[in-house]
Design an enzyme around this catalytic site. Structure first.
Site, PDB file in Angstrom:
ATOM      1  N   GLN A 194       0.843  -1.199   0.000  1.00 39.68           N
ATOM      2  CA  GLN A 194       0.000   0.000   0.000  1.00 39.68           C
ATOM      3  C   GLN A 194       0.885   1.258   0.000  1.00 39.68           C
ATOM      4  O   GLN A 194       1.618   1.486   0.967  1.00 39.68           O
ATOM      5  CB  GLN A 194      -0.863  -0.018   1.274  1.00 39.68           C
ATOM      6  N   GLY A 195       0.789   2.069  -1.043  1.00 36.99           N
ATOM      7  CA  GLY A 195       1.596   3.286  -1.137  1.00 36.99           C
ATOM      8  C   GLY A 195       0.755   4.530  -0.919  1.00 36.99           C
ATOM      9  O   GLY A 195       0.387   5.206  -1.888  1.00 36.99           O
ATOM     10  N   SER A 245       1.113   6.713   2.520  1.00 40.47           N
ATOM     11  CA  SER A 245       1.792   7.716   3.359  1.00 40.47           C
ATOM     12  C   SER A 245       3.054   8.255   2.684  1.00 40.47           C
ATOM     13  O   SER A 245       3.762   7.532   1.979  1.00 40.47           O
ATOM     14  CB  SER A 245       2.195   7.090   4.694  1.00 40.47           C
ATOM     15  N   SER A 286       4.761  -0.953   4.138  1.00 37.59           N
ATOM     16  CA  SER A 286       4.954  -2.290   4.723  1.00 37.59           C
ATOM     17  C   SER A 286       5.097  -3.328   3.614  1.00 37.59           C
ATOM     18  O   SER A 286       4.287  -3.364   2.681  1.00 37.59           O
ATOM     19  CB  SER A 286       3.759  -2.679   5.588  1.00 37.59           C
ATOM     20  N   GLU A 294     -12.269  -1.274   6.621  1.00 36.55           N
ATOM     21  CA  GLU A 294     -11.438  -2.055   7.541  1.00 36.55           C
ATOM     22  C   GLU A 294     -11.689  -1.741   9.009  1.00 36.55           C
ATOM     23  O   GLU A 294     -10.863  -2.037   9.857  1.00 36.55           O
ATOM     24  CB  GLU A 294      -9.958  -1.908   7.185  1.00 36.55           C
ATOM     25  N   GLU A 320      -4.815   9.623  18.337  1.00 37.86           N
ATOM     26  CA  GLU A 320      -5.231  11.036  18.457  1.00 37.86           C
ATOM     27  C   GLU A 320      -6.218  11.389  17.344  1.00 37.86           C
ATOM     28  O   GLU A 320      -7.236  12.055  17.576  1.00 37.86           O
ATOM     29  CB  GLU A 320      -4.008  11.970  18.368  1.00 37.86           C
TER      30      GLU A 320
HETATM   31  C1  LIG Z   1       4.189  -0.155  11.503  1.00 38.68           C
HETATM   32  C2  LIG Z   1       3.587   0.800  10.502  1.00 38.68           C
HETATM   33  C3  LIG Z   1       3.169   0.313   9.273  1.00 38.68           C
HETATM   34  C4  LIG Z   1       2.652   1.187   8.314  1.00 38.68           C
HETATM   35  N1  LIG Z   1       2.346   0.696   7.073  1.00 38.68           N
HETATM   36  C5  LIG Z   1       1.941   1.555   6.101  1.00 38.68           C
HETATM   37  C6  LIG Z   1       1.734   1.087   4.753  1.00 38.68           C
HETATM   38  O1  LIG Z   1       1.894  -0.088   4.455  1.00 38.68           O
HETATM   39  N2  LIG Z   1       1.380   1.990   3.803  1.00 38.68           N
HETATM   40  C7  LIG Z   1       1.191   3.305   4.087  1.00 38.68           C
HETATM   41  O2  LIG Z   1       0.842   4.059   3.196  1.00 38.68           O
HETATM   42  N3  LIG Z   1       1.387   3.789   5.352  1.00 38.68           N
HETATM   43  C8  LIG Z   1       1.762   2.942   6.351  1.00 38.68           C
HETATM   44  N4  LIG Z   1       1.998   3.421   7.636  1.00 38.68           N
HETATM   45  C9  LIG Z   1       1.888   4.851   7.885  1.00 38.68           C
HETATM   46  C10 LIG Z   1       0.751   5.249   8.808  1.00 38.68           C
HETATM   47  O3  LIG Z   1      -0.480   5.215   8.133  1.00 38.68           O
HETATM   48  C11 LIG Z   1       1.081   6.636   9.357  1.00 38.68           C
HETATM   49  O4  LIG Z   1       2.232   6.488  10.181  1.00 38.68           O
HETATM   50  C12 LIG Z   1      -0.034   7.245  10.164  1.00 38.68           C
HETATM   51  O5  LIG Z   1      -1.122   7.559   9.337  1.00 38.68           O
HETATM   52  C13 LIG Z   1       0.428   8.529  10.890  1.00 38.68           C
HETATM   53  O6  LIG Z   1       1.042   9.412  10.017  1.00 38.68           O
HETATM   54  P1  LIG Z   1       2.508  10.008  10.304  1.00 38.68           P
HETATM   55  O7  LIG Z   1       3.415   8.885  10.681  1.00 38.68           O
HETATM   56  O8  LIG Z   1       2.885  10.854   9.142  1.00 38.68           O
HETATM   57  O9  LIG Z   1       2.339  10.911  11.596  1.00 38.68           O
HETATM   58  P2  LIG Z   1       1.718  12.448  11.677  1.00 38.68           P
HETATM   59  O10 LIG Z   1       0.495  12.456  10.875  1.00 38.68           O
HETATM   60  O11 LIG Z   1       2.860  13.342  11.249  1.00 38.68           O
HETATM   61  O12 LIG Z   1       1.449  12.552  13.172  1.00 38.68           O
HETATM   62  C14 LIG Z   1       2.438  12.912  14.150  1.00 38.68           C
HETATM   63  C15 LIG Z   1       1.730  13.071  15.489  1.00 38.68           C
HETATM   64  O13 LIG Z   1       0.769  14.141  15.397  1.00 38.68           O
HETATM   65  C16 LIG Z   1      -0.515  13.670  15.776  1.00 38.68           C
HETATM   66  N5  LIG Z   1      -1.554  14.286  14.927  1.00 38.68           N
HETATM   67  C17 LIG Z   1      -1.531  14.435  13.583  1.00 38.68           C
HETATM   68  N6  LIG Z   1      -2.676  15.011  13.154  1.00 38.68           N
HETATM   69  C18 LIG Z   1      -3.449  15.207  14.247  1.00 38.68           C
HETATM   70  C19 LIG Z   1      -4.750  15.754  14.462  1.00 38.68           C
HETATM   71  N7  LIG Z   1      -5.488  16.195  13.437  1.00 38.68           N
HETATM   72  N8  LIG Z   1      -5.232  15.788  15.724  1.00 38.68           N
HETATM   73  C20 LIG Z   1      -4.480  15.342  16.775  1.00 38.68           C
HETATM   74  N9  LIG Z   1      -3.240  14.823  16.642  1.00 38.68           N
HETATM   75  C21 LIG Z   1      -2.723  14.752  15.402  1.00 38.68           C
HETATM   76  C22 LIG Z   1      -0.499  12.170  15.536  1.00 38.68           C
HETATM   77  O14 LIG Z   1      -1.438  11.502  16.343  1.00 38.68           O
HETATM   78  C23 LIG Z   1       0.939  11.821  15.919  1.00 38.68           C
HETATM   79  O15 LIG Z   1       1.053  11.657  17.302  1.00 38.68           O
HETATM   80  C24 LIG Z   1       2.506   2.567   8.613  1.00 38.68           C
HETATM   81  C25 LIG Z   1       2.908   3.040   9.870  1.00 38.68           C
HETATM   82  C26 LIG Z   1       3.449   2.178  10.804  1.00 38.68           C
HETATM   83  C27 LIG Z   1       3.900   2.746  12.128  1.00 38.68           C
END
Ligand SMILES: Cc1cc2nc3c(=O)[nH]c(=O)nc-3n(C[C@H](O)[C@H](O)[C@H](O)COP(=O)(O)OP(=O)(O)OC[C@H]3O[C@@H](n4cnc5c(N)ncnc54)[C@H](O)[C@@H]3O)c2cc1C
Length: 402
Positions: A125-126, A128, A164, A247, A389
Site C-alpha cells: 500500500q503506497g 503515506s 509495509s 477495515e 489522536e
Molecule cells: C508499523 C507501521 C506500518 C505502516 N504501514 C503503512 C503502509 O503499508 N502503507 C502506508 O501508506 N502507510 C503505512 N503506515 C503509515 C501510517 O499510516 C502513518 O504512520 C499514520 O497515518 C500517521 O502518520 P505520520 O506517521 O505521518 O504521523 P503524523 O500524521 O505526522 O502525526 C504525528 C503526530 O501528530 C498527531 N496528529 C496528527 N494530526 C493530528 C490531528 N489532526 N489531531 C491530533 N493529533 C494529530 C499524531 O497523532 C501523531 O502523534 C505505517 C505506519 C506504521 C507505524
C-alpha cells in the site's frame, strides 16, 4: 444485536478446524508471530486456500469470494490463528480486493484477479509520504499524463514512506497527485504500479522490533500505463475513503488478541514466582481477569461494527474509531503483561521467530519465541491505520453531530 452462540456457527467452526488440521503443511505451521509470514509461505498457503474454494474468504460470492457472514469470517480468522496457519496478503484481501470489485473495469479484473486468487502476486500500500500521514490528502507524489504514440501513460515522481512489505510485493496500489491546481482531495488518483517498473527503488527501514517490515519507496520517472488507473482521474480520494472504511472491524486484530490471551493464560498456569504459580497470586489473577473482561467486550464490539459495516451504516465509523483505540491499547497491555509474566527472561531473551533457534533454553520457549518482537511491534498499532489522536478527533466530531 444477538450475541447468543449460534449452533450453525459451531458446525462451521468444526469444518474450518478440520480443514486446517489436514491442510496446513507442517513446515508452514506456527510461524505467524510478528504480523506476517514470509512471502513464499503466503503464496503457498493462498494456493491451498484457493484449491478449497476459500481463496477470497472476505468477499461476496458474486466476486468469487466465499460469501461468508461476518460471524463466519471471524471464526475463520480465529481458527487460522489458533492453528498457526500462515497469514494471507491482507493488503489485497481486505483493502485492494474490495476496491477492484467495486471500481475496476472488466479488463482490469481480468488482468489482476487470477494472480490474486492463485497467490502469485503480492501487493503493498503506497499512501503515506514524509509530509502526508494523518493529513493524507496533502500527498505530493506527482503523476503527469503523457500522450504518446506507443500508448498514453503517467510519469510518476515522488516518495512514499512506511510502505509495509514493499520488499516482498510484486505490485503497489498508489495514491498520486494528478492535478495540483484543484482542491487537494480532488486532485488525487488511484494507480496500480508494477514494482519491477524501471525507476522504482525500495529502501528498508528497521523498526523498533529490529525487523524489516517497513520501507521507503521512491518513484523516479516511473512510466505507468493509463490502463492502470482505477476509477476516473481525480476520483482517488473517494476510492481511498471506501478502502479505509472497509477495515473498521479488522483494525482490532481480534484473532491476535485472542492468541495473546491464550498464551498469557498458559504463562500464568505454568510459570512460578517465589515458588507460587502466577495464577495463584491474587494480584496477577485479578490483572488477568480484567484483561479477559476487556477482550470479551472488544469481541462483542467487533461483531457489532462488522455488522454495521456490512449494512453500510455510518455509525460504524465512530464505533470503528472507538474499537481501534481500545483494541490497540489492549494489544499493548496484554503483550506487556506477557513480558512481565516471563520475569527475568522478559524482553531481551527470545529470538525472532524467523531466525534459527539458539542453543540456549528459555522457559516455555516454543510458546514465547518472538514474544519481545510482538510486544515492540505493538507499540506501532496505535499509529498505523490512523493514530489514536486522530481517532479521538473523529469521535469528538461525531458526538458533536449527534
Ligand atoms: C508499523 C507501521 C506500518 C505502516 N504501514 C503503512 C503502509 O503499508 N502503507 C502506508 O501508506 N502507510 C503505512 N503506515 C503509515 C501510517 O499510516 C502513518 O504512520 C499514520 O497515518 C500517521 O502518520 P505520520 O506517521 O505521518 O504521523 P503524523 O500524521 O505526522 O502525526 C504525528 C503526530 O501528530 C498527531 N496528529 C496528527 N494530526 C493530528 C490531528 N489532526 N489531531 C491530533 N493529533 C494529530 C499524531 O497523532 C501523531 O502523534 C505505517 C505506519 C506504521 C507505524
Amino acid at each position: 444485536m444477538d450475541f447468543q452462540p449460534d449452533p450453525g456457527l459451531e458446525s462451521f467452526r468444526q469444518e474450518v478446524r478440520q480443514f486446517l488440521q489436514t491442510k496446513v503443511p507442517a513446515d508452514l505451521k506456527g510461524l505467524q508471530r510478528c504480523t506476517r509470514s514470509p512471502r513464499e509461505q503466503i503464496m503457498r498457503w493462498q494456493k491451498i486456500l484457493d484449491a478449497q474454494g476459500w481463496g477470497a474468504p472476505y468477499w461476496a460470492k458474486e466476486h468469487g469470494g466465499t460469501g461468508w457472514s461476518v460471524p463466519q469470517i471471524l471464526v475463520f480468522d480465529d481458527e487460522c490463528t489458533a492453528a498457526g496457519a500462515p497469514t494471507q496478503d491482507g493488503f489485497v484481501q481486505k483493502m485492494l480486493g474490495p476496491v477492484l470489485n467495486a471500481f475496476a473495469t472488466p479488463e482490469q479484473k481480468a488482468e489482476h484477479m487470477p494472480a490474486i486468487f492463485s497467490g502469485e502476486r503480492l501487493w503493498c500500500q503506497g499512501f503515506s509520504e514524509p509530509g502526508a500521514g494523518s493529513d493524507l490528502a496533502s500527498l505530493r507524489t506527482r503523476a503527469e499524463l503523457v500522450k504518446s504514440g506507443d500508448g498514453d501513460h503517467y510519469v510518476v515522481n515522488g516518495q512514499k514512506i512506511w510502505t509495509s512489505y514493499a520488499h516482498h510485493a510484486d505490485w503497489i496500489f498508489l495514491l498520486v497527485r494528478t492535478n495540483p491546481e484543484v482542491k487537494k482531495q480532488a486532485g488525487i488518483s488511484f494507480l496500480l504500479v508494477d514494482m519491477k517498473s524501471p525507476g522504482v527503488t525500495v529502501r528498508p527501514i528497521r523498526s523498533i522490533d529490529d525487523a524489516h517490515h517497513l520501507n521507503e519507496t521512491f518513484f523516479d520517472n516511473v512510466r505507468v500505463p493509463v490502463k492502470n488507473l482505477i476509477g476516473a482521474e481525480g476520483a482517488g480520494w473517494g476510492i481511498t475513503k471506501f478502502l479505509l472504511n472497509n477495515e473498521h472491524a479488522t483494525t482490532a486484530d481480534l484473532p491476535e488478541l485472542n492468541r495473546y490471551m491464550r498464551e498469557l493464560r498458559q504463562f500464568a498456569t505454568k510459570l512460578r514466582a517465589g515458588g507460587e504459580r502466577l495464577i495463584d497470586r491474587p494480584e496477577f489473577a485479578l490483572k488477568l481477569a480484567r484483561l479477559d473482561a476487556e477482550l470479551q467486550a472488544i469481541g462483542m464490539l467487533v461483531q457489532r461494527v462488522a455488522k454495521l459495516d456490512q449494512e453500510h451504516n455510518p455509525a460504524s465509523h465512530v464505533l470503528g474509531s472507538m474499537l481501534k483505540i481500545r483494541a490497540t491499547e489492549l494489544q499493548q497491555r496484554i503483550t506487556e503483561t506477557q513480558i512481565e509474566a516471563l520475569g527475568d527472561y522478559g524482553a531481551v531473551c527470545y529470538p525472532h521467530p524467523h531466525e534459527p533457534a539458539s542453543d540456549q533454553a528459555y522457559p516455555l520457549q516454543d510458546l514465547a519465541r518472538g514474544i519481545a518482537n510482538d510486544m515492540f511491534l505493538r507499540r506501532a498499532s496505535t499509529i498505523y491505520g490512523g493514530t489514536s489522536e486522530v481517532q479521538r478527533g473523529i469521535i469528538a466530531k461525531m458526538q458533536f453531530q449527534l
